[in-house]
Design a protein around this motif. Structure first.
Motif, PDB file in Angstrom:
ATOM      1  N   ARG A  68       0.827  -1.214   0.000  1.00  0.00           N
ATOM      2  CA  ARG A  68       0.000   0.000   0.000  1.00  0.00           C
ATOM      3  C   ARG A  68       0.866   1.271   0.000  1.00  0.00           C
ATOM      4  N   CYS A  69       2.160   1.079  -0.295  1.00  0.00           N
ATOM      5  CA  CYS A  69       3.090   2.218  -0.292  1.00  0.00           C
ATOM      6  C   CYS A  69       2.839   3.143  -1.489  1.00  0.00           C
ATOM      7  N   THR A  70       2.974   4.442  -1.245  1.00  0.00           N
ATOM      8  CA  THR A  70       2.851   5.418  -2.343  1.00  0.00           C
ATOM      9  C   THR A  70       4.057   6.360  -2.344  1.00  0.00           C
ATOM     10  N   LYS A 140      10.261  -2.702  -5.072  1.00  0.00           N
ATOM     11  CA  LYS A 140       9.210  -3.710  -4.896  1.00  0.00           C
ATOM     12  C   LYS A 140       8.066  -3.590  -5.905  1.00  0.00           C
ATOM     13  N   CYS A 141       8.043  -2.534  -6.690  1.00  0.00           N
ATOM     14  CA  CYS A 141       6.975  -2.399  -7.696  1.00  0.00           C
ATOM     15  C   CYS A 141       7.617  -2.333  -9.082  1.00  0.00           C
ATOM     16  N   ARG A 142       6.952  -2.925 -10.048  1.00  0.00           N
ATOM     17  CA  ARG A 142       7.544  -3.042 -11.389  1.00  0.00           C
ATOM     18  C   ARG A 142       7.552  -1.687 -12.116  1.00  0.00           C
ATOM     19  N   ALA A 156      13.549   5.721  -2.359  1.00  0.00           N
ATOM     20  CA  ALA A 156      12.238   5.643  -1.696  1.00  0.00           C
ATOM     21  C   ALA A 156      11.955   4.225  -1.206  1.00  0.00           C
ATOM     22  N   CYS A 157      12.415   3.251  -1.937  1.00  0.00           N
ATOM     23  CA  CYS A 157      12.107   1.856  -1.611  1.00  0.00           C
ATOM     24  C   CYS A 157      13.127   1.222  -0.660  1.00  0.00           C
ATOM     25  N   PHE A 158      14.256   1.872  -0.500  1.00  0.00           N
ATOM     26  CA  PHE A 158      15.355   1.287   0.266  1.00  0.00           C
ATOM     27  C   PHE A 158      14.966   0.859   1.691  1.00  0.00           C
TER      28      PHE A 158
END
Ligand code: SF4
Length: 247
Positions: A68-70, A140-142, A156-158
């Motif tokens: 649910r991350c934005t 984590k998102c394509r 951001a994803c780290f």
């Protein structure tokens, strides 16, 4: 007037960030006001891996949060996030770039041809992907059209990756492909072919770099260097095993 001030502030921020990237290879806390790679990693230093019985729950919570991350633009085209999966007490954590279409469809990292090839690599050095490895990606998102993730997306994803490493405390890390290699080595101008020639430590965890299985499938000339890297990895794991027995 207000619009001019906003533009000027954005321009100044951009100049600061560019300078940080050029001089340090990452964004500094002062320029962006965002968590930096180093500050995020502080959480890893202080974090003790939870007991194995709690790790499944902790990983599920990380995966749920990623779902649910934005925090970056990649959430906009996301069908589902792909956090990673595998052993809860891993001998090795394998970190790639990001999920591809097949991964997004199945919800599992390295589920396509690259993953099948990766299993062969692990077999060759006597490791079971399911029992001894955890596989994940830097993001984590394509990304659309499977493009390479940008630096700000990686940043951001780290925290998710840091959390996964802190939860599992893998005995070794294998960074596959350019994005993961540069992230773990902090050498942003070098190619995988030169990064792979050195061994690294990531927060006390031995870390090696090699080519991504997808790249090797496209370019068979990379098989030999990857095999050399796998032998190095096997040597490190055997050394750690010996220390465990002796210690
Ligand atoms: S790629 Fe990572 S940071 Fe970006 S939206 Fe997905 S989970 Fe969040």
């Amino acid at each position: 007037m207000k619009a001019n001030a906003t533009l000027l502030s954005r321009f100044f921020k951009l100049v600061c960030e560019t300078d940080d990237w050029l001089s340090k290879g990452y964004r500094s806390e002062t320029s962006a006001g965002q968590p930096t790679f180093e500050r995020i990693e502080e959480t890893l230093k202080s974090k003790q891996a939870p007991p194995e019985s709690d790790r499944g729950g902790a990983l599920a919570a990380i995966a749920e949060k990623a779902g649910r991350c934005t925090q970056c633009r990649l959430h906009m085209g996301r069908k589902r996030s792909v956090a990673g999966h595998g052993a809860l007490d891993p001998v090795i954590m394998i970190v790639g770039e990001g999920p591809d279409e097949e991964d997004e469809r199945t919800g599992a990292a390295f589920s396509g041809p690259s993953g099948g090839y990766l299993i062969k690599w692990l077999d060759a050095i006597g490791l079971s992907r399911e029992k001894e490895c955890f596989v994940t990606n830097v993001i984590k998102c394509r990304p659309p059209q499977n493009r390479q993730p940008s630096d700000d997306e990686c940043e951001a994803c780290f925290p998710f990756l840091v959390d996964q490493i802190g939860t599992l405390r893998p005995r070794t890390i294998l960074a596959v492909g350019l994005v993961a290699a540069r992230l773990f080595t902090r050498r942003t101008n070098e190619a995988v072919s030169s990064l792979r020639e050195r061994a690294y430590e990531y927060k006390g965890i031995p870390c090696l770099v090699t080519h991504h299985p997808g790249s090797v499938l496209r370019d068979p000339s990379l098989r030999k260097p990857v095999w050399d890297d796998l032998k190095k990895l096997k040597g490190i794991i055997d050394g750690l095993d010996r220390r465990r027995v002796d210690g």
